[in-house]
Design a protein around this motif. Structure first.
Motif, PDB file in Angstrom:
ATOM      1  N   PRO A  30       8.753 -16.710 -53.115  1.00 52.00           N
ATOM      2  CA  PRO A  30       9.561 -17.166 -54.093  1.00 52.00           C
ATOM      3  C   PRO A  30       9.983 -18.562 -54.091  1.00 52.00           C
ATOM      4  N   TYR A  31      10.110 -19.270 -52.993  1.00 44.41           N
ATOM      5  CA  TYR A  31      10.467 -20.784 -52.828  1.00 44.41           C
ATOM      6  C   TYR A  31       9.357 -21.570 -53.539  1.00 44.41           C
ATOM      7  N   ARG A  32       8.366 -20.926 -53.489  1.00 44.44           N
ATOM      8  CA  ARG A  32       6.797 -21.883 -53.697  1.00 44.44           C
ATOM      9  C   ARG A  32       6.356 -21.663 -55.190  1.00 44.44           C
ATOM     10  N   GLU A  33       6.781 -20.383 -55.717  1.00 46.03           N
ATOM     11  CA  GLU A  33       5.953 -20.105 -56.988  1.00 46.03           C
ATOM     12  C   GLU A  33       7.228 -19.816 -58.170  1.00 46.03           C
ATOM     13  N   GLY A  34       6.448 -19.643 -59.303  1.00 42.60           N
ATOM     14  CA  GLY A  34       7.397 -19.574 -60.451  1.00 42.60           C
ATOM     15  C   GLY A  34       8.500 -20.557 -60.691  1.00 42.60           C
ATOM     16  N   PRO A  35       9.558 -20.638 -61.380  1.00 40.14           N
ATOM     17  CA  PRO A  35      10.304 -21.757 -61.579  1.00 40.14           C
ATOM     18  C   PRO A  35      11.234 -22.130 -60.397  1.00 40.14           C
ATOM     19  N   ALA A  36      11.532 -21.053 -59.508  1.00 40.70           N
ATOM     20  CA  ALA A  36      12.087 -21.542 -58.017  1.00 40.70           C
ATOM     21  C   ALA A  36      11.256 -22.558 -57.453  1.00 40.70           C
ATOM     22  N   GLY A  37       9.785 -22.186 -57.412  1.00 39.49           N
ATOM     23  CA  GLY A  37       8.910 -23.030 -56.559  1.00 39.49           C
ATOM     24  C   GLY A  37       8.949 -24.554 -57.530  1.00 39.49           C
ATOM     25  N   ARG A  38       8.984 -24.746 -58.664  1.00 40.47           N
ATOM     26  CA  ARG A  38       8.942 -26.046 -59.444  1.00 40.47           C
ATOM     27  C   ARG A  38      10.043 -26.741 -58.958  1.00 40.47           C
ATOM     28  N   THR A  39      11.127 -26.018 -59.082  1.00 41.76           N
ATOM     29  CA  THR A  39      12.478 -26.495 -58.936  1.00 41.76           C
ATOM     30  C   THR A  39      12.444 -27.060 -57.394  1.00 41.76           C
ATOM     31  N   MET A  40      11.998 -26.072 -56.739  1.00 39.18           N
ATOM     32  CA  MET A  40      12.157 -26.683 -54.882  1.00 39.18           C
ATOM     33  C   MET A  40      11.331 -27.973 -54.882  1.00 39.18           C
ATOM     34  N   ARG A  41      10.018 -28.071 -55.351  1.00 37.48           N
ATOM     35  CA  ARG A  41       9.087 -29.052 -55.415  1.00 37.48           C
ATOM     36  C   ARG A  41       9.829 -30.367 -55.995  1.00 37.48           C
ATOM     37  N   ALA A  42      10.322 -30.234 -57.280  1.00 39.58           N
ATOM     38  CA  ALA A  42      11.386 -31.201 -57.628  1.00 39.58           C
ATOM     39  C   ALA A  42      12.274 -31.763 -56.701  1.00 39.58           C
ATOM     40  N   ALA A  43      13.055 -30.970 -56.028  1.00 39.71           N
ATOM     41  CA  ALA A  43      14.034 -31.229 -55.234  1.00 39.71           C
ATOM     42  C   ALA A  43      13.562 -31.989 -53.888  1.00 39.71           C
ATOM     43  N   ARG A  44      12.572 -31.708 -53.483  1.00 38.11           N
ATOM     44  CA  ARG A  44      11.897 -32.475 -52.439  1.00 38.11           C
ATOM     45  C   ARG A  44      11.314 -33.538 -52.782  1.00 38.11           C
ATOM     46  N   LEU A  45      10.667 -33.854 -53.808  1.00 42.61           N
ATOM     47  CA  LEU A  45      10.320 -35.272 -54.200  1.00 42.61           C
ATOM     48  C   LEU A  45      11.377 -35.959 -54.415  1.00 42.61           C
ATOM     49  N   LEU A  46      12.653 -35.547 -55.273  1.00 38.93           N
ATOM     50  CA  LEU A  46      13.723 -36.520 -55.328  1.00 38.93           C
ATOM     51  C   LEU A  46      14.422 -36.881 -54.025  1.00 38.93           C
ATOM     52  N   THR A  47      14.488 -35.937 -53.202  1.00 36.78           N
ATOM     53  CA  THR A  47      15.231 -36.104 -51.919  1.00 36.78           C
ATOM     54  C   THR A  47      14.439 -37.034 -50.923  1.00 36.78           C
ATOM     55  N   VAL A  48      13.187 -37.058 -50.756  1.00 34.69           N
ATOM     56  CA  VAL A  48      12.374 -37.908 -50.226  1.00 34.69           C
ATOM     57  C   VAL A  48      12.517 -39.169 -50.807  1.00 34.69           C
ATOM     58  N   THR A  49      12.256 -39.256 -52.153  1.00 32.76           N
ATOM     59  CA  THR A  49      12.362 -40.732 -52.705  1.00 32.76           C
ATOM     60  C   THR A  49      13.557 -41.201 -52.425  1.00 32.76           C
ATOM     61  N   GLY A  50      14.780 -40.529 -52.638  1.00 31.36           N
ATOM     62  CA  GLY A  50      16.276 -41.044 -52.373  1.00 31.36           C
ATOM     63  C   GLY A  50      16.416 -41.530 -50.987  1.00 31.36           C
ATOM     64  N   GLY A  51      15.840 -40.553 -50.195  1.00 34.57           N
ATOM     65  CA  GLY A  51      15.915 -41.200 -48.713  1.00 34.57           C
ATOM     66  C   GLY A  51      15.255 -42.386 -48.336  1.00 34.57           C
ATOM     67  N   ALA A  52      13.976 -42.525 -49.081  1.00 37.74           N
ATOM     68  CA  ALA A  52      13.246 -43.691 -48.553  1.00 37.74           C
ATOM     69  C   ALA A  52      13.942 -44.872 -49.347  1.00 37.74           C
ATOM     70  N   LEU A  53      14.606 -44.810 -50.396  1.00 39.31           N
ATOM     71  CA  LEU A  53      15.245 -45.928 -51.111  1.00 39.31           C
ATOM     72  C   LEU A  53      16.329 -46.174 -50.335  1.00 39.31           C
ATOM     73  N   ALA A  54      17.213 -45.420 -50.022  1.00 36.70           N
ATOM     74  CA  ALA A  54      18.301 -45.443 -48.920  1.00 36.70           C
ATOM     75  C   ALA A  54      18.179 -46.141 -47.659  1.00 36.70           C
ATOM     76  N   ALA A  55      16.849 -45.964 -47.272  1.00 36.37           N
ATOM     77  CA  ALA A  55      16.482 -46.726 -45.905  1.00 36.37           C
ATOM     78  C   ALA A  55      16.188 -48.087 -46.253  1.00 36.37           C
ATOM     79  N   LEU A  56      15.595 -48.487 -47.475  1.00 36.60           N
ATOM     80  CA  LEU A  56      15.151 -49.694 -47.893  1.00 36.60           C
ATOM     81  C   LEU A  56      16.533 -50.362 -47.985  1.00 36.60           C
ATOM     82  N   ALA A  57      17.548 -49.839 -48.830  1.00 38.84           N
ATOM     83  CA  ALA A  57      18.732 -50.587 -49.161  1.00 38.84           C
ATOM     84  C   ALA A  57      19.447 -50.815 -47.875  1.00 38.84           C
TER      85      ALA A  57
END
Length: 361
Positions: free
Chosen positions: A218-245
């Motif tokens: 359920p965390y990987r498939e369907g609407p929940a899976g798409r939302t979780m993948r978006a969450a991880r992409l945003l979190t990793v991107t935000g963390g990397a930008l915070a490290a650069l800042a």
């Protein structure tokens, strides 16, 4: 042999799916985490003498707690339903304990922020600030216990990692909110907290999906899976930008205290300047708007990186809460996520132990 098809009587789920609504409940979970982690950031900032950062964290904690309480009341339908939950205090009920944590934390953060902004009742504000720092960790993580202490398979089986997932998400989003409210030169602790939170959230999510096996679907498939993948992409991107800042940061010089003024965590913060009146702010808005393009062009890279990082981390934390809620609902609606783990546990209990015990003499 054909693959087994898991059904229930009349096509109904084996257990009832959670009836929590969107966006009320996910945003309440998000704002509660922001408030709790902001209180912890404020405590650390006050103890280290960073009063500007502490003020931003205290105001963020108070506003998030108030907004979260409003969303919870909207979810319940009537305000008296929340008051009815405060009629008893039951340690074995996460809902009862969480209601008291929310009430206590909201009241103390509101008093602390009000005192810090207006300069009134400084000693009461300091006491409320200390209380909010104590309830902050509980506020940031009790919602994970609340969802895990249910029969919903995707939540109950993830009870080991969900508190760490929620704690990391809360720390990342609180750091993001405080970054936006603090000058870049003084927001170093908030950037580091956001980076730590993003790392913890990402690691806890991967560990949970790896351990759950079939229940991770359920965390990987369907609407929940798409939302979780978006969450991880945003979190990793935000963390990397915070490290650069943080790498590009030029810290502002901290004012030196007089030799005789020794800092005490129980001493109230310096009296804040009185904010301008609303008419004065409105009269100054045209000039601010005229100067805005020049300000944006001259903005340093550190401020741009910090702002984009904060927005990405906050959006990732919101998506995480939506994904967890949707995954729980999907696992409750599909009978196989309830039946298969039950059969596996029964088979494990009935199968003989392959490890021989000690031979009796």
């Amino acid at each position: 042999m054909p693959k087994a098809e898991f059904r229930s009587y009349y096509g109904r789920p084996v257990i009832k799916a959670p009836i929590w609504h969107e966006p009320h409940m996910p945003l309440y979970l998000f704002l509660g985490g922001v408030s709790g982690a902001s209180s912890m950031l404020g405590a650390g900032a006050r103890l280290s003498g960073r009063h500007r950062l502490a003020l931003s964290a205290e105001v963020t904690a108070a506003l998030s707690a108030a907004a979260g309480a409003g969303l919870l009341v909207a979810e319940l339908g009537r305000p008296e339903r929340f008051l009815n939950m405060l009629r008893v205090f039951k340690l074995t009920s996460p809902m009862s304990v969480g209601s008291w944590i929310l009430a206590a934390h909201s009241g103390m953060t509101g008093l602390a922020a009000g005192s810090a902004v207006t300069g009134l009742l400084p000693r009461l504000g300091t006491a409320a600030f200390a209380g909010g720092g104590v309830t902050g960790p509980l506020m940031a993580t009790y919602t994970a216990v609340l969802v895990a202490d249910t029969a919903v398979p995707a939540w109950h089986e993830g009870h080991r990692e969900l508190p760490f997932l929620f704690a990391g998400s809360a720390l990342a989003s609180a750091g993001a909110a405080v970054m936006l409210a603090t000058p870049p030169g003084e927001a170093g602790p908030a950037r580091r907290a956001a980076l730590i939170g993003a790392t913890l959230e990402t690691a806890a999510g991967h560990l949970m999906e790896h351990r759950l096996g079939m229940l991770a679907e359920p965390y990987r498939e369907g609407p929940a899976g798409r939302t979780m993948r978006a969450a991880r992409l945003l979190t990793v991107t935000g963390g990397a930008l915070a490290a650069l800042a943080e790498a590009a940061a030029v810290p502002s010089p901290r004012p030196r205290r007089p030799a005789r003024a020794r800092f005490s965590p129980l001493r109230p913060a310096p009296r804040a300047a009185r904010p301008p009146s609303v008419p004065a702010v409105l009269r100054g808005m045209p000039a601010v708007l005229r100067e805005l393009p020049a300000v944006l062009r001259g903005m340093p890279a550190q401020a741009v990186l910090g702002g984009v990082s904060a927005l990405a981390l906050a959006a990732g934390a919101v998506c995480t809460r939506f994904a967890v809620l949707r995954a729980g609902r999907a696992s409750a609606e599909d009978p196989k996520y309830t039946v298969v783990p039950q059969r596996e546990r029964v088979s494990a209990r009935e199968s003989p132990d392959p490890t021989p015990g000690p031979v009796p003499r």
